[in-house]
Design an enzyme around this catalytic site. Structure first.
Site, mmCIF file in Angstrom:
data_model
loop_
_atom_site.group_PDB
_atom_site.id
_atom_site.type_symbol
_atom_site.label_atom_id
_atom_site.label_comp_id
_atom_site.label_asym_id
_atom_site.label_seq_id
_atom_site.Cartn_x
_atom_site.Cartn_y
_atom_site.Cartn_z
ATOM 1 N N LYS A 9 -6.782 1.975 -2.654
ATOM 2 C CA LYS A 9 -6.306 1.279 -1.363
ATOM 3 C C LYS A 9 -6.520 2.139 -0.279
ATOM 4 C CE LYS A 9 -5.071 -1.614 1.597
ATOM 5 N NZ LYS A 9 -5.806 -2.689 2.066
ATOM 6 N N SER A 30 1.075 -1.094 0.059
ATOM 7 C CA SER A 30 0.050 0.072 -0.109
ATOM 8 C C SER A 30 0.952 1.269 -0.019
ATOM 9 C CB SER A 30 -1.021 0.011 1.235
ATOM 10 O OG SER A 30 -1.394 -1.189 1.310
HETATM 11 P P1 NAD Z 1 5.109 -6.576 7.548
HETATM 12 O O1 NAD Z 1 5.940 -5.459 8.186
HETATM 13 O O2 NAD Z 1 4.884 -7.829 7.967
HETATM 14 O O3 NAD Z 1 6.166 -6.907 6.434
HETATM 15 C C1 NAD Z 1 6.749 -6.091 5.721
HETATM 16 C C2 NAD Z 1 8.232 -6.932 5.260
HETATM 17 O O4 NAD Z 1 9.125 -6.177 4.451
HETATM 18 C C3 NAD Z 1 9.044 -7.479 6.548
HETATM 19 O O5 NAD Z 1 9.387 -8.636 6.555
HETATM 20 C C4 NAD Z 1 10.168 -6.593 6.407
HETATM 21 O O6 NAD Z 1 11.375 -7.038 6.965
HETATM 22 C C5 NAD Z 1 10.478 -6.263 5.019
HETATM 23 N N1 NAD Z 1 11.067 -5.115 4.493
HETATM 24 C C6 NAD Z 1 10.904 -3.621 4.760
HETATM 25 N N2 NAD Z 1 11.869 -2.855 4.331
HETATM 26 C C7 NAD Z 1 12.462 -3.665 3.369
HETATM 27 C C8 NAD Z 1 13.629 -3.482 2.568
HETATM 28 N N3 NAD Z 1 13.916 -2.102 2.357
HETATM 29 N N4 NAD Z 1 14.031 -4.333 1.770
HETATM 30 C C9 NAD Z 1 13.537 -5.498 2.045
HETATM 31 N N5 NAD Z 1 12.557 -5.915 2.787
HETATM 32 C C10 NAD Z 1 12.185 -5.013 3.507
HETATM 33 O O7 NAD Z 1 3.984 -5.812 6.878
HETATM 34 P P2 NAD Z 1 2.598 -6.460 6.254
HETATM 35 O O8 NAD Z 1 1.602 -6.510 7.019
HETATM 36 O O9 NAD Z 1 3.106 -7.592 5.171
HETATM 37 O O10 NAD Z 1 2.194 -5.389 5.004
HETATM 38 C C11 NAD Z 1 2.789 -5.156 3.673
HETATM 39 C C12 NAD Z 1 2.130 -4.136 2.947
HETATM 40 O O11 NAD Z 1 0.851 -4.652 2.844
HETATM 41 C C13 NAD Z 1 1.966 -2.964 3.572
HETATM 42 O O12 NAD Z 1 2.050 -1.646 2.638
HETATM 43 C C14 NAD Z 1 0.789 -2.880 4.095
HETATM 44 O O13 NAD Z 1 -0.037 -1.660 4.152
HETATM 45 C C15 NAD Z 1 -0.048 -3.689 3.159
HETATM 46 N N6 NAD Z 1 -1.162 -4.369 3.478
HETATM 47 C C16 NAD Z 1 -1.155 -5.079 4.757
HETATM 48 C C17 NAD Z 1 -2.424 -5.774 5.066
HETATM 49 C C18 NAD Z 1 -2.457 -6.664 6.462
HETATM 50 O O14 NAD Z 1 -3.420 -7.236 6.817
HETATM 51 N N7 NAD Z 1 -1.194 -6.875 7.181
HETATM 52 C C19 NAD Z 1 -3.402 -5.791 4.407
HETATM 53 C C20 NAD Z 1 -3.263 -5.412 3.097
HETATM 54 C C21 NAD Z 1 -2.218 -4.688 2.846
#
Ligand code: NAD
Length: 309
Positions: A182, A107
Site C-alpha cells: 500500500k 495504511s
Molecule cells: P479519517 O481521518 O477520515 O478517519 C479516521 C478515523 O479514526 C476518525 O474518525 C478518527 O476520529 C478515528 N480515530 C483516530 N484515532 C483513533 C483512536 N485512537 N481510537 C479510535 N478512533 C480513532 O481517515 P480516512 O481517510 O478514513 O483514512 C483511514 C485510513 O485509511 C488511513 O490509514 C488512510 O491512510 C487510509 N486510506 C484512506 C483513503 C482515503 O481516500 N481517505 C484511501 C485509502 C486508504
C-alpha cells in the site's frame, strides 16, 4: 485453527468510522453483518449508528469480547497499536478471544504491523493486514482493491468480510506485506501527481492552456491516475475535496521510504518526493486535501493553474 468462514450475521467490530471506515461499515451491514463500532469522535460514531444500526458499547474490551473479527480503519499504525494494546487500560486485547482475528485495513507501517502481529499471536489472536486502494468513492461502492498479508487460512476465513467491501482481493504474502504494498502504491501515486503538477504548470507558463495539457496527457503516454481522475475533478476545478488528506499521503510516503531503506533499495525519487510533499504539508498546514499539494507548486511558481498569466 478455527477455519470456519466469518459470515453474516456474525458481529464485526469496526474501529475508526471516518471517511473510509463509515462507508466500509455500511457495506458490511448491507451484507448482513452486525456492527460494533468505536471512534474517538462522537459525531463519527453517531453517523455510524444511524447508517449501520451499529452497537456502540463505548468500550474496546467489550467489542473485543463480542466479535470474532475486528477491523481497524485508523489514521496510522500508531493509532492501531493504541486501540489494540492500549495505554489507559481499555483495549481490544483485553477482550479478544483466542482464535479471533484483527484485520488492520488502515495504511500502517509494515514494521509496526509485524510487531503487533507477534504480540497478538502470543495470545492466540490472528492478525491480517488488509489496506485498501480506491478512496471514498470505491469504499462507498464496495469496489475497493484490498491487498492482504498474513496466514492464507485466516485470509480464507475472512474472505466473505473482505468481499463485502472490495472487488479485487490480492494476496501479498506474509503479515506486513499488504502494508508495504500500500505504501509503495501511494508513493507511485504521489509521484505521478507531483510530476503532472510540474508539467501542467510549466506548460501553462509556456503558453499552453492547463486543461488542454491535462486532456493531451490523458490521450498520451504521460497519462496517470492523477491526470485521469484528479486534475479536472479536484485541481483545475479548485474543489480540492477528494477525501484523502495530504497528512495521510505524507505518512504513506514516509512508510514507502522506510520500506526502501529497510531493504537497502535505492530510492532517490521516493526521497525527493517525500521531501517535496513534506514541504507542501508544512506550507499548507494540517487538514488540507492531498490534491491541494499543487498549491505549493503554484506558490513556488507564482502562477495559479487554470488562470491566464
Ligand atoms: P479519517 O481521518 O477520515 O478517519 C479516521 C478515523 O479514526 C476518525 O474518525 C478518527 O476520529 C478515528 N480515530 C483516530 N484515532 C483513533 C483512536 N485512537 N481510537 C479510535 N478512533 C480513532 O481517515 P480516512 O481517510 O478514513 O483514512 C483511514 C485510513 O485509511 C488511513 O490509514 C488512510 O491512510 C487510509 N486510506 C484512506 C483513503 C482515503 O481516500 N481517505 C484511501 C485509502 C486508504
Amino acid at each position: 485453527m478455527n477455519s470456519a468462514s466469518i459470515v453474516p450475521p456474525a458481529r464485526v467490530g469496526v474501529i475508526g468510522l471516518g471517511l473510509m471506515g463509515l462507508p466500509m461499515a455500511r457495506n458490511l451491514a448491507r451484507a448482513g453483518y452486525r456492527i460494533a463500532a468505536h471512534d474517538l469522535d462522537r459525531g463519527a460514531l453517531a453517523r455510524a449508528r444511524d447508517a449501520t444500526g451499529a452497537e456502540v458499547p463505548g468500550s474496546l474490551k467489550v467489542i473485543g469480547e463480542s466479535c470474532e473479527a475486528v477491523i481497524t480503519m485508523l489514521p496510522d499504525g500508531k493509532a492501531v497499536r493504541e486501540v489494540v494494546l492500549g495505554s489507559g487500560g481499555d483495549c481490544l486485547l483485553a477482550g479478544l478471544a483466542r482464535e479471533s482475528v484483527l484485520i488492520d485495513m488502515s495504511s500502517s507501517s509494515p514494521v509496526s504491523t509485524r510487531e503487533l502481529g507477534a504480540r497478538l499471536a502470543e495470545r492466540g489472536v490472528a492478525m491480517l493486514d488488509a489496506p485498501v486502494s480506491g478512496g471514498v468513492r470505491k469504499a462507498a461502492d464496495a469496489t475497493l482493491s484490498i491487498m492482504v498479508g498474513g496466514d492464507s487460512g485466516q485470509i480464507a476465513r475472512c474472505r466473505p468480510l473482505l468481499e463485502a467491501m472490495g472487488k479485487q482481493i490480492f494476496l501479498t504474502g506474509l503479515l506486513g506485506s499488504g502494508h508495504a504494498m500500500k505504501a509503495l502504491n501511494n508513493y507511485v501515486s504521489a509521484a505521478g501527481l507531483a510530476a503532472a503538477a510540474e508539467a501542467v504548470l510549466a506548460g501553462q507558463r509556456f503558453g499552453l492552456e492547463a486543461k488542454n495539457v491535462v486532456d493531451i496527457l490523458n490521450a498520451s503516454t504521460g497519462m496517470n491516475n492523477s491526470t485521469l481522475n484528479k486534475f479536472h475533478q479536484f485541481i483545475l476545478s479548485r474543489a480540492f475535496d477528494s477525501g484523502f488528506s495530504l497528512d495521510l499521503m505524507v505518512k504513506d510516503l514516509k512508510t514507502a521510504v522506510e520500506v526502501a531503506h529497510a531493504t537497502g533499495s535505492p530510492a532517490p525519487f521516493a526521497e525527493a518526493c517525500l521531501e517535496a510533499w513534506s514541504e507542501a504539508q508544512a506550507s499548507l498546514g494540517p487538514g488540507a486535501d492531498h490534491t491541494a499539494v499543487v498549491r505549493y507548486w503554484e506558490k513556488l511558481a507564482g502562477t495559479e493553474l487554470g488562470k491566464k498569466a
